[in-house]
Design an enzyme around this catalytic site. Structure first.
Site, PDB file in Angstrom:
ATOM      1  CG  HIS A 160      -2.026   0.995   1.140  1.00 36.49           C
ATOM      2  ND1 HIS A 160      -3.271   0.789   1.688  1.00 36.49           N
ATOM      3  CD2 HIS A 160      -2.082   2.221   0.571  1.00 36.49           C
ATOM      4  CE1 HIS A 160      -4.033   1.856   1.471  1.00 36.49           C
ATOM      5  NE2 HIS A 160      -3.314   2.746   0.789  1.00 36.49           N
ATOM      6  CG  HIS A 198      -0.989   6.719  -1.822  1.00 37.60           C
ATOM      7  ND1 HIS A 198      -2.154   6.690  -2.561  1.00 37.60           N
ATOM      8  CD2 HIS A 198      -1.300   6.154  -0.624  1.00 37.60           C
ATOM      9  CE1 HIS A 198      -3.131   6.151  -1.835  1.00 37.60           C
ATOM     10  NE2 HIS A 198      -2.629   5.813  -0.659  1.00 37.60           N
ATOM     11  CG  LEU A 199       4.968   4.906  -5.969  1.00 38.07           C
ATOM     12  CD1 LEU A 199       5.435   3.956  -7.069  1.00 38.07           C
ATOM     13  CD2 LEU A 199       6.110   5.200  -5.003  1.00 38.07           C
ATOM     14  NE  ARG A 200       0.259  11.625  -2.785  1.00 38.23           N
ATOM     15  CZ  ARG A 200      -0.707  10.928  -2.181  1.00 38.23           C
ATOM     16  NH1 ARG A 200      -1.473  10.101  -2.891  1.00 38.23           N
ATOM     17  NH2 ARG A 200      -0.937  11.056  -0.904  1.00 38.23           N
ATOM     18  CG  ASP A 212      -6.217   3.674  -0.798  1.00 43.65           C
ATOM     19  OD1 ASP A 212      -6.955   3.473   0.173  1.00 43.65           O
ATOM     20  OD2 ASP A 212      -5.139   4.278  -0.718  1.00 43.65           O
ATOM     21  CG  HIS A 223      -6.092   1.918   5.282  1.00 44.06           C
ATOM     22  ND1 HIS A 223      -7.429   1.711   5.104  1.00 44.06           N
ATOM     23  CD2 HIS A 223      -5.692   2.714   4.263  1.00 44.06           C
ATOM     24  CE1 HIS A 223      -7.821   2.369   4.022  1.00 44.06           C
ATOM     25  NE2 HIS A 223      -6.795   2.977   3.496  1.00 44.06           N
ATOM     26  CG  ASN A 241      -9.311   9.972   5.525  1.00 39.84           C
ATOM     27  OD1 ASN A 241      -9.507  10.412   6.650  1.00 39.84           O
ATOM     28  ND2 ASN A 241      -9.678  10.600   4.426  1.00 39.84           N
ATOM     29  CG  ASP A 267      -2.245   4.584   3.466  1.00 42.72           C
ATOM     30  OD1 ASP A 267      -1.993   4.977   2.305  1.00 42.72           O
ATOM     31  OD2 ASP A 267      -3.283   4.895   4.065  1.00 42.72           O
TER      32      ASP A 267
HETATM   33  O1  DOR Z   1      -4.772   9.069   4.544  1.00 41.88           O
HETATM   34  C1  DOR Z   1      -4.911   8.661   3.411  1.00 41.88           C
HETATM   35  N1  DOR Z   1      -4.240   9.208   2.388  1.00 41.88           N
HETATM   36  N2  DOR Z   1      -5.765   7.665   3.183  1.00 41.88           N
HETATM   37  C2  DOR Z   1      -6.058   7.276   1.934  1.00 41.88           C
HETATM   38  O2  DOR Z   1      -6.808   6.350   1.789  1.00 41.88           O
HETATM   39  C3  DOR Z   1      -5.516   7.979   0.769  1.00 41.88           C
HETATM   40  C4  DOR Z   1      -4.233   8.601   1.101  1.00 41.88           C
HETATM   41  C5  DOR Z   1      -3.741   9.584   0.070  1.00 41.88           C
HETATM   42  O3  DOR Z   1      -3.842   9.288  -1.131  1.00 41.88           O
HETATM   43  O4  DOR Z   1      -3.196  10.601   0.460  1.00 41.88           O
HETATM   44 ZN    ZN Z   2      -6.919   4.176   1.866  1.00 39.61          ZN
END
Ligand code: DOR
Ligand code: ZN
Length: 437
Positions: A73, A75-77, A164, A244, A291, A318
């Site tokens: 999990h 996020h590479l943006r 997600d 999560h 989240n 995450d």
């Molecule tokens: O806190 C979070 N940030 N929860 C998520 O599900 C998405 C993530 C985000 O993309 O920043």
């Molecule tokens: Zn999430």
């Protein structure tokens, strides 16, 4: 000089491989990016090691040598928010955190809901310091309205689907997603928070949210979402992976469902294992906004218990980078998310292993073997013949989390300043050192 017998030998380390079921002092022999053999020192290997030149030897004395860690999990943006992270910088952060494989989430701009964007990410990842597996979007543009072309995404190499950041609110859409995913034998990864119940909450709904005057999102929003998905999974089959997990109700629901034989897996994040909503009122640090939100002590303890008894299968960071500008605001205006790749190992050692909840073999199983199994990925073991993806950890190294040491482009960690025990020493990807302390 092409007839070198080995390219690298990792000597003197304690090798822990939950998949092979051993933890012992041994040497790891690597050639052409693959693990050739792992052996206890004996006269033959003694001689082989002696013939190696200094630059071929990695001395792992007092360190543990484990299969490359896998984070399901991240996020590479990229594409879209390269100011916060890129595939290159995110993979550097992964390597620094001991992760040789990461699964990237599709909530980029544009969303990863089509083959072209999958291909874009894969192409960028070819030269990165970690293997990147793409998780495609369940619905077009992550709007929850219309399924993506799931078959096309799988054909392109997506290892799972998720929206997600957003719960798939419509149960009919979720039903179809589970059905398609079942056909392709991939899991549906769900961000389980009922949007209607959350109602724009920015932290856990609790005594703390009332005290601070911030709008709360109740734990029930997560439990309701998880229970609905369990019901759907029971109806159509397929594989549900709950992302999560943060509250007791969700842990209880998953435990009950597993007991009935349902094919459900779940992940927990370090922040939900370590922090509670009581942290927020101290400084209103916007890096604590996430989240699902940080919950109560009871919830935190339940998530730990779920991890310990196997209800929760893996640990995922995450990793959610956000730029300094976007987090420099009031708590309720900040975007949710915190980075995690570079602190996970230290946090798990300090708060789960040192406190007696897990041992190293458990932790490695949850950060390598189980993630590989859940997503059908290579890796997760040091079996002979497999890719030499290896993490070497200094289990007793004390260090302090410093923002300017992060390889991630973003620094949004609430753990900055914390003293941790246990640090990544070297990360090896396909026989190549991609990170060293
Ligand atoms: O806190 C979070 N940030 N929860 C998520 O599900 C998405 C993530 C985000 O993309 O920043
Ligand atoms: Zn999430």
């Amino acid at each position: 000089m092409t007839s070198k017998k080995y390219d690298m030998v990792i000597i003197n380390g304690r090798v822990i491989d939950p998949a092979l079921g051993f933890g012992k002092e041994a040497d790891v022999f690597i050639k052409d990016g693959k693990i050739v053999k792992i052996e206890n020192r004996n006269p033959k290997t003694e001689k082989e090691i002696k013939t190696c030149s200094e630059d071929q030897i990695v001395d792992a004395k007092d360190k543990i040598v484990v299969p490359g860690l896998i984070d399901v999990h991240v996020h590479l943006r990229e594409p879209g928010r390269e100011d916060a992270e890129t595939i290159a910088s995110g993979c550097k952060a992964a390597a620094a955190g001991g992760f040789t494989s990461v699964c990237c989430m599709p909530n980029t701009m544009p969303r990863i809901d089509n083959q072209e964007t999958v291909k874009f990410v894969q192409d960028r990842a070819k030269v990165a310091d970690a293997r990147v597996y793409v998780v495609g979007a369940i619905t077009k543009n992550i709007e929850g309205k219309e399924l993506s072309e799931i078959g096309d995404l799988v054909k392109m190499g997506c290892v799972a689907i998720t929206d997600d950041g957003h719960y798939v609110q419509n149960p009919e859409i979720m039903r179809r997603a589970l059905e398609y995913a079942k056909m392709f034998d991939i899991p549906v990864m769900q961000h389980a928070e009922d949007l209607n119940l959350c109602g724009g909450g920015v932290m856990n709904e609790s005594f703390e949210s009332t005290r601070l005057g911030l709008k709360g999102a109740p734990a029930a929003a997560e439990e309701v979402a998880v229970r609905r998905d369990i019901t759907l999974t029971r109806m159509v089959g397929g594989r549900l992976h709950v992302q999560h997990v943060s509250c007791k109700g969700a842990v209880d629901a998953i435990r009950e469902a597993k007991a009935t034989g349902l094919n459900i897996t779940a992940e927990a994040c370090p922040h939900h294992l370590i922090l509670t909503d009581e942290e927020i009122g101290k400084e209103f640090n916007t890096n604590l906004r996430v989240n699902p939100p940080l919950r109560t002590i009871t919830d935190r303890q339940a998530v730990i218990e779920g991890l310990v008894d196997g209800t929760i299968d893996c640990i995922a960071s995450d990793h959610a980078p956000h730029s300094e500008e976007s987090k420099d605001c009031e708590f309720d205006l900040a975007p949710p998310g915190m980075i995690g790749l570079e602190t996970t190992v230290g946090l798990i050692k300090t708060f789960m292993i040192d406190k007696g909840y897990l041992n190293w073999a458990d932790a490695i199983r949850m950060m390598s073997y189980n993630p590989a199994k859940i997503l059908n990925l290579p890796g997760g073991s040091l079996a002979e013949g497999s890719d030499a993806d290896i993490t070497i950890i200094d289990p007793d190294k004390k260090w302090t989390v410093k923002a300017d040491r992060f390889r991630s482009k973003s620094k949004n960690s609430p753990f900055v300043g914390m003293k941790l025990n246990g640090q990544v020493y070297k990360t090896i990807l396909g026989g190549r050192v991609v990170f060293e302390q």
